[in-house]
Design a protein around this motif. Structure first.
Motif, short mmCIF file in Angstrom:
data_model
loop_
_atom_site.label_atom_id
_atom_site.label_comp_id
_atom_site.label_asym_id
_atom_site.label_seq_id
_atom_site.Cartn_x
_atom_site.Cartn_y
_atom_site.Cartn_z
N LEU A 4 110.01 14.30 26.71
CA LEU A 4 111.43 14.44 27.04
C LEU A 4 111.74 15.79 27.67
O LEU A 4 112.68 15.91 28.46
N ALA A 5 110.95 16.82 27.32
CA ALA A 5 111.15 18.12 27.96
C ALA A 5 110.91 18.03 29.46
O ALA A 5 111.51 18.76 30.24
N GLY A 6 110.03 17.13 29.86
CA GLY A 6 109.74 16.94 31.27
C GLY A 6 110.71 16.00 31.97
O GLY A 6 110.54 15.72 33.16
N SER A 7 111.69 15.50 31.24
CA SER A 7 112.69 14.56 31.80
C SER A 7 114.07 15.02 31.37
O SER A 7 114.67 14.43 30.46
N PRO A 8 114.61 16.07 31.99
CA PRO A 8 115.90 16.64 31.56
C PRO A 8 117.03 15.62 31.53
O PRO A 8 117.97 15.75 30.75
N GLY A 45 116.80 12.66 30.56
CA GLY A 45 116.57 11.71 29.49
C GLY A 45 115.81 10.48 29.95
O GLY A 45 115.60 10.26 31.15
N LEU A 46 115.37 9.67 29.00
CA LEU A 46 114.63 8.44 29.27
C LEU A 46 115.22 7.30 28.48
O LEU A 46 115.69 7.50 27.35
N LEU A 88 116.85 14.53 18.51
CA LEU A 88 117.12 13.92 19.81
C LEU A 88 118.62 13.65 19.93
O LEU A 88 119.32 13.55 18.92
N VAL A 89 119.07 13.51 21.16
CA VAL A 89 120.46 13.13 21.46
C VAL A 89 120.41 11.85 22.29
O VAL A 89 119.59 11.73 23.21
N ARG A 90 121.27 10.90 21.94
CA ARG A 90 121.36 9.67 22.73
C ARG A 90 122.69 9.64 23.47
O ARG A 90 123.75 9.81 22.87
N TYR A 122 117.70 8.88 26.01
CA TYR A 122 117.41 9.85 24.96
C TYR A 122 116.95 11.15 25.60
O TYR A 122 116.20 11.15 26.58
N ARG A 123 117.39 12.26 25.02
CA ARG A 123 116.91 13.56 25.46
C ARG A 123 116.76 14.47 24.24
O ARG A 123 117.25 14.17 23.16
#
Length: 336
Positions: free
Chosen positions: A42-46, A48-49, A78-80, A85-86
């Motif tokens: 998730l750090a690599g996807s600011p 979120g996924l 995590l935050v949704r 999710y991020r």
């Protein structure tokens, strides 16, 4: 008291107990999140996924990914937002994005600490089933690296405290991987250090010291800190996270052994979870007593009154106790 008030108090009591019991479930999801690499992904996807993307990237089914991600949202890691999710801010300490990286300590907790705590009752009755002196090579690496990660903040705080200013030779007793010595010599140009550790850890410390480019300033010696002669002539000494491993009698032996290795006026720094008068605070210290009990025959936490008595009997003058970082504090003494 009205029936409604009694019912409210009863409900609060139930919620409090259940909240404590759920602590291990939250902790295990944290450990698994680290093991799967959720926080790094998730750090690599600011942005979120979505759950399917996250599950695919960490190598689990969509169902398993949803279970893990929602639990990590529930415990604040995590935050949704909508269906994405991020990482929450606290997860920066678990993703490699921050200077404070707790992943090694989480791994230690998962591989060494968490299994050992299953034997807490037996340890309190008759001693630990498994001891830190009998760890496998994988467990020893996880233990040493985890303790180093947990203590990075306190080590930096001690190095910056001024207690080592103007000193030339540090004796780091039970110095683990050498991380406390590394922080000290980096902060003080004229300082050299000698780490004394039991053989399996000493070998790990040598590799770490060389890897850090500090082989010319930090020596590593293998030995039993209670009885083996230590290198002589040091003008300062550090025992970080050592006292809680030993019995009062063995701690007195260690301090007497250390005193023989230092010059008069040498500064002694004892870093640990020193407790207050009740023994129940700081709370972290009281809980860590269980950690030490499941891993060591004599593991315990101690109060300042205990250490003052040991110091007076072994050639040291107590100077005071100072807050360091978190629940850690440092007892300061001087060789007489």
């Amino acid at each position: 008291m009205s029936g409604g008030q009694a019912g409210d108090e009863q409900a609060e009591g139930v919620a409090e107990v259940l909240g404590l019991l759920n602590g291990f479930r939250a902790a295990k999801f944290l450990m698994v999140g680290c093991e799967l690499g959720v926080f790094e992904v998730l750090a690599g996807s600011p942005g979120g996924l979505v759950v399917g993307e996250l599950a695919e990237r960490v190598g689990v089914s969509r169902r398993a990914g949803r279970i893990c991600a929602d639990a990590l949202v529930a415990i604040g890691l995590l935050v949704r937002e909508g269906d994405r999710y991020r990482n929450a801010p606290a997860a920066r300490r678990l993703s490699g994005e921050s200077g404070v990286d707790l992943r090694a300590f989480v791994r230690f907790t998962d591989l060494v600490s968490y299994p050992a705590w299953g034997g807490l009752a037996e340890a309190l009755r008759s001693g630990p089933v498994n001891r830190i002196t009998a760890l496998s090579a994988e467990q020893q690496e996880a233990f040493s690296s985890g303790v180093e990660a947990l203590n990075a903040g306190p080590a930096a705080a001690l190095a910056a405290s001024g207690h080592l200013a103007g000193r030339g030779a540090l004796l780091d007793v039970g110095g683990g991987t050498g991380s406390w010595s590394a922080a000290a010599v980096r902060a003080h140009d004229g300082l050299r250090a000698t780490v004394v550790e039991w053989p399996p850890v000493a070998e790990l410390a040598r590799r770490k010291v060389v890897g850090a480019g500090l082989g010319g300033r930090i020596d590593v010696v293998a030995g039993d800190v209670r009885v083996d002669p230590m290198p002589q002539g040091h003008d300062c000494c550090l025992l970080a996270n050592v006292v809680h491993v030993f019995s009062p009698e063995d701690n007195a032996r260690v301090l007497a052994n250390v005193r023989r290795a230092v010059v008069a006026g040498a500064r002694l720094l004892l870093v640990d979870y020193w407790t207050g008068p009740t023994g129940a605070e700081p709370a972290m210290a009281a809980l860590m007593a269980g950690e030490f009990a499941v891993n060591s025959e004599d593991g315990d936490v101690y109060g300042v009154d205990d250490v003052v008595a040991w110091l007076g009997a072994t050639g040291w003058r107590f100077l005071g106790r100072e807050a360091l970082a978190g629940a850690k504090s440092v007892v300061v003494a001087e060789a007489v």
